[in-house]
Design a protein around this motif. Sequence first.
Motif, PDB file in Angstrom:
ATOM      1  N   PHE A   5      -0.703 -10.466  -2.047  1.00 32.63           N
ATOM      2  CA  PHE A   5      -1.217  -9.354  -2.844  1.00 32.63           C
ATOM      3  C   PHE A   5      -0.322  -8.151  -2.635  1.00 32.63           C
ATOM      4  N   ARG A   6      -0.019  -7.470  -3.709  1.00 29.42           N
ATOM      5  CA  ARG A   6       0.808  -6.258  -3.649  1.00 29.42           C
ATOM      6  C   ARG A   6      -0.097  -5.046  -3.735  1.00 29.42           C
ATOM      7  N   SER A   7       0.055  -4.100  -2.810  1.00 26.47           N
ATOM      8  CA  SER A   7      -0.725  -2.872  -2.796  1.00 26.47           C
ATOM      9  C   SER A   7       0.131  -1.726  -3.332  1.00 26.47           C
ATOM     10  N   PRO A   8      -0.126  -1.267  -4.559  1.00 28.29           N
ATOM     11  CA  PRO A   8       0.704  -0.188  -5.106  1.00 28.29           C
ATOM     12  C   PRO A   8       0.492   1.137  -4.381  1.00 28.29           C
ATOM     13  N   GLU A   9      -0.703   1.370  -3.825  1.00 33.49           N
ATOM     14  CA  GLU A   9      -0.964   2.622  -3.117  1.00 33.49           C
ATOM     15  C   GLU A   9      -0.185   2.711  -1.808  1.00 33.49           C
ATOM     16  N   ARG A  10      -0.035   1.583  -1.124  1.00 28.80           N
ATOM     17  CA  ARG A  10       0.623   1.586   0.187  1.00 28.80           C
ATOM     18  C   ARG A  10       2.034   1.012   0.126  1.00 28.80           C
ATOM     19  N   ASP A  11       2.464   0.569  -1.026  1.00 27.11           N
ATOM     20  CA  ASP A  11       3.807   0.021  -1.223  1.00 27.11           C
ATOM     21  C   ASP A  11       4.124  -1.074  -0.200  1.00 27.11           C
ATOM     22  N   LEU A  31     -10.816 -10.080  -1.871  1.00 25.94           N
ATOM     23  CA  LEU A  31      -9.381  -9.914  -1.631  1.00 25.94           C
ATOM     24  C   LEU A  31      -8.735  -8.919  -2.576  1.00 25.94           C
ATOM     25  N   VAL A  32      -9.218  -8.822  -3.777  1.00 23.52           N
ATOM     26  CA  VAL A  32      -8.614  -7.898  -4.735  1.00 23.52           C
ATOM     27  C   VAL A  32      -9.225  -6.504  -4.649  1.00 23.52           C
ATOM     28  N   SER A  33     -10.171  -6.304  -3.760  1.00 23.22           N
ATOM     29  CA  SER A  33     -10.804  -5.000  -3.575  1.00 23.22           C
ATOM     30  C   SER A  33      -9.839  -4.044  -2.880  1.00 23.22           C
ATOM     31  N   PRO A  34      -9.712  -2.810  -3.376  1.00 21.39           N
ATOM     32  CA  PRO A  34      -8.847  -1.836  -2.697  1.00 21.39           C
ATOM     33  C   PRO A  34      -9.298  -1.563  -1.263  1.00 21.39           C
ATOM     34  N   ALA A  35     -10.588  -1.641  -0.992  1.00 22.75           N
ATOM     35  CA  ALA A  35     -11.088  -1.403   0.360  1.00 22.75           C
ATOM     36  C   ALA A  35     -10.574  -2.472   1.324  1.00 22.75           C
ATOM     37  N   LEU A  42      -7.643  -5.377  10.044  1.00 22.17           N
ATOM     38  CA  LEU A  42      -7.377  -6.792   9.813  1.00 22.17           C
ATOM     39  C   LEU A  42      -5.887  -7.133   9.756  1.00 22.17           C
ATOM     40  N   HIS A  43      -5.027  -6.137   9.627  1.00 18.29           N
ATOM     41  CA  HIS A  43      -3.591  -6.367   9.428  1.00 18.29           C
ATOM     42  C   HIS A  43      -2.898  -6.764  10.731  1.00 18.29           C
ATOM     43  N   GLN A  44      -1.985  -7.712  10.615  1.00 17.20           N
ATOM     44  CA  GLN A  44      -1.162  -8.150  11.737  1.00 17.20           C
ATOM     45  C   GLN A  44       0.297  -8.069  11.302  1.00 17.20           C
TER      46      GLN A  44
END
Length: 60
Positions: A5-11, A31-35, A42-44
């Motif tokens: 998934f690509r997050s445009p807000e966080r690049d 998974l597609v939720s911005p939250a 959760l990020h590693q």
Amino acid sequence: MRLYFRSPERDRTHGVDVLISHTGPGLLGSLVSPAFLANEYLHQPSDDPHCDVLVDLTDY
């Protein structure tokens, strides 16, 4: 299976590991939720050249 998934807000690109047998509409919808993408708890760190961070949801 790893979904990307690509997050445009966080690049950045997120690699999300899921079990295919547990993948349903509820999981895919979250998974597609911005939250979800903003939850850095959760990020590693990633060694995958296709994503910047990994999220392990194989126990979801």
